[in-house]
Design an enzyme around this catalytic site. Structure first.
Site, short mmCIF file in Angstrom:
data_model
loop_
_atom_site.label_atom_id
_atom_site.label_comp_id
_atom_site.label_asym_id
_atom_site.label_seq_id
_atom_site.Cartn_x
_atom_site.Cartn_y
_atom_site.Cartn_z
N SER A 9 1.11 -1.24 0.06
CA SER A 9 0.32 0.24 0.37
C SER A 9 0.63 1.13 0.22
O SER A 9 1.49 1.45 1.08
CB SER A 9 -0.74 0.04 1.00
OG SER A 9 -1.55 1.23 1.55
N HIS A 34 -1.30 -1.20 -4.04
CA HIS A 34 -2.19 -0.67 -3.64
C HIS A 34 -2.74 0.01 -3.38
O HIS A 34 -1.39 0.85 -3.13
CB HIS A 34 -2.23 -2.32 -2.42
CG HIS A 34 -4.19 -1.49 -1.78
ND1 HIS A 34 -4.44 -2.38 -1.90
CD2 HIS A 34 -3.91 -0.56 -0.86
CE1 HIS A 34 -5.61 -1.79 -0.98
NE2 HIS A 34 -4.96 -0.74 -0.55
N ASP A 36 -4.52 3.71 -2.31
CA ASP A 36 -5.61 3.39 -1.09
C ASP A 36 -6.39 5.28 -1.61
O ASP A 36 -5.58 6.49 -1.23
CB ASP A 36 -5.40 3.39 0.81
CG ASP A 36 -4.99 2.39 1.24
OD1 ASP A 36 -6.00 1.49 0.61
OD2 ASP A 36 -4.16 1.78 1.18
N MET A 38 -9.11 7.81 -0.24
CA MET A 38 -9.53 8.71 0.71
C MET A 38 -10.19 10.05 0.80
O MET A 38 -10.27 10.98 0.25
CB MET A 38 -8.63 8.89 2.03
CG MET A 38 -7.86 6.90 2.04
SD MET A 38 -7.24 7.09 4.50
CE MET A 38 -6.59 5.03 3.78
N HIS A 67 -8.45 0.67 -4.47
CA HIS A 67 -8.67 1.11 -3.28
C HIS A 67 -9.49 2.28 -3.05
O HIS A 67 -9.36 3.57 -1.90
CB HIS A 67 -8.53 0.46 -1.99
CG HIS A 67 -9.29 0.32 -0.62
ND1 HIS A 67 -8.76 0.23 0.63
CD2 HIS A 67 -10.69 -0.10 -0.34
CE1 HIS A 67 -9.30 -0.32 1.40
NE2 HIS A 67 -10.47 -0.04 1.07
N MET A 69 -12.04 4.56 -0.99
CA MET A 69 -12.90 4.56 0.50
C MET A 69 -13.43 6.25 0.41
O MET A 69 -12.76 7.06 0.73
CB MET A 69 -11.55 4.98 1.67
CG MET A 69 -10.96 3.23 2.37
SD MET A 69 -10.18 3.54 2.71
CE MET A 69 -8.47 3.46 1.29
N MET A 138 -11.61 -5.21 5.32
CA MET A 138 -10.62 -4.95 6.33
C MET A 138 -10.14 -5.34 7.78
O MET A 138 -10.82 -5.49 8.23
CB MET A 138 -11.15 -3.08 6.54
CG MET A 138 -11.41 -2.89 5.13
SD MET A 138 -10.10 -2.49 4.25
CE MET A 138 -8.94 -1.17 5.21
N ASP A 174 -6.28 -6.57 4.06
CA ASP A 174 -6.10 -4.88 4.34
C ASP A 174 -5.95 -4.45 5.37
O ASP A 174 -6.91 -4.49 6.05
CB ASP A 174 -6.89 -4.34 3.48
CG ASP A 174 -6.69 -2.60 3.43
OD1 ASP A 174 -5.15 -2.85 3.88
OD2 ASP A 174 -7.01 -2.28 1.94
C1 DX5 Z 1 -6.26 1.52 4.93
C2 DX5 Z 1 -6.22 0.68 4.00
C3 DX5 Z 1 -4.82 0.24 4.29
C4 DX5 Z 1 -3.77 0.84 4.56
C5 DX5 Z 1 -3.05 -0.79 5.24
O1 DX5 Z 1 -7.45 2.49 4.72
O2 DX5 Z 1 -7.14 0.83 3.15
O3 DX5 Z 1 -4.50 0.48 2.84
O4 DX5 Z 1 -2.43 1.62 3.94
O5 DX5 Z 1 -1.97 -0.08 6.39
P1 DX5 Z 1 -1.20 -1.43 7.13
O6 DX5 Z 1 -1.05 -2.33 6.84
O7 DX5 Z 1 -0.33 -0.49 8.08
O8 DX5 Z 1 -2.21 -1.46 8.26
ZN ZN Z 2 -6.66 -0.18 1.12
#
Ligand code: DX5
Ligand code: ZN
Length: 219
Positions: A9, A34, A36, A38, A67, A69, A138, A174
């Protein structure tokens, strides 16, 4: 599991040199990247959107595993497809019409995923299984890297594995994935592991390969 897919990620990478970080994890043995996204609304944090993804798309041929969010998600699916995402995953909690969102992703020619927060029961995906390429479970509450793995999702992973039967659907985990937690979820049926902190932890690119290998070996 020998053929586990490792998806670093980039949330935990150094954003000031994002392209270089992507190249570094590819060299280190990453299978997917990956990404993320947000929005500060569905989750209490903001990252980046399609222009940043597009800017780094040419740094690797690896699968961009996006991903989302964000809520709503439907108005932005086209932009993420156009930016070069290969898999687009939406949260079941962030779209009123999950089936419609998944159809839209498929119509854009992309692989479709659905993500479930730790507290969301798996039965919300029962009637969309035939549209899915990936289920992202998650194992932390989404929003931040570096949180502790939530163990109740291990049983949920096993239930989802049973639900999908013979369908060719990836099960991705994740949040809080480390060499200690990874084998719990692969034993339960997961085949894709996202890891942020465990791979990028000290920011030393020379350690990324060992960090990835440690997770692989643990499975
Ligand atoms: C959290 C993300 C994850 C995050 C995971 O909302 O979706 O992808 O980056 O990070 P670690 O591996 O540090 O938990
Ligand atoms: Zn993620």
């Amino acid at each position: 599991m020998s053929n586990v897919i490792i998806a670093p990620s980039i949330l935990s990478s150094d954003f000031s040199r994002l392209g270089d970080e992507i190249e570094a994890v590819e060299r280190a043995g990453a299978d997917w990247i990956h990404i993320d996204v947000m929005d500060g609304h569905f989750v209490p944090n903001i990252t980046f959107g399609p222009p940043v993804i597009k800017a780094v798309r040419n740094r690797t041929d690896k699968i961009f595993d996006c991903h989302l969010m964000i809520e709503p998600c439907d108005p932005y699916l086209g932009a993420f497809a156009e930016a070069g995402c290969d898999i687009i995953t939406v949260h079941a909690e962030a779209t009123t019409h999950l089936d419609r969102s998944l159809q839209a992703i498929k119509q854009l020619g992309k692989k479709a995923g659905v993500s479930l927060n730790p507290s969301t029961p798996e039965n919300v995906i029962e009637y969309v299984l035939d549209r899915l390429d990936l289920i992202l479970l998650m194992t932390v509450n989404p929003g931040f890297g570096g949180q502790d793995f939530i163990h109740s999702v291990v049983d949920k992973t096993a239930r989802v594995k049973q639900m999908i039967g013979n369908r060719p659907i990836d099960i991705e985990i994740d949040g809080g994935v480390t060499a200690e937690t990874a084998p719990l979820v692969t034993a339960a049926g997961a085949n894709v592991l996202v890891a942020g902190s465990a791979i990028f932890k000290d920011g030393s690119q020379e350690n990324y390969a060992a960090n990835i290998q440690a997770i692989r070996d643990a499975c």
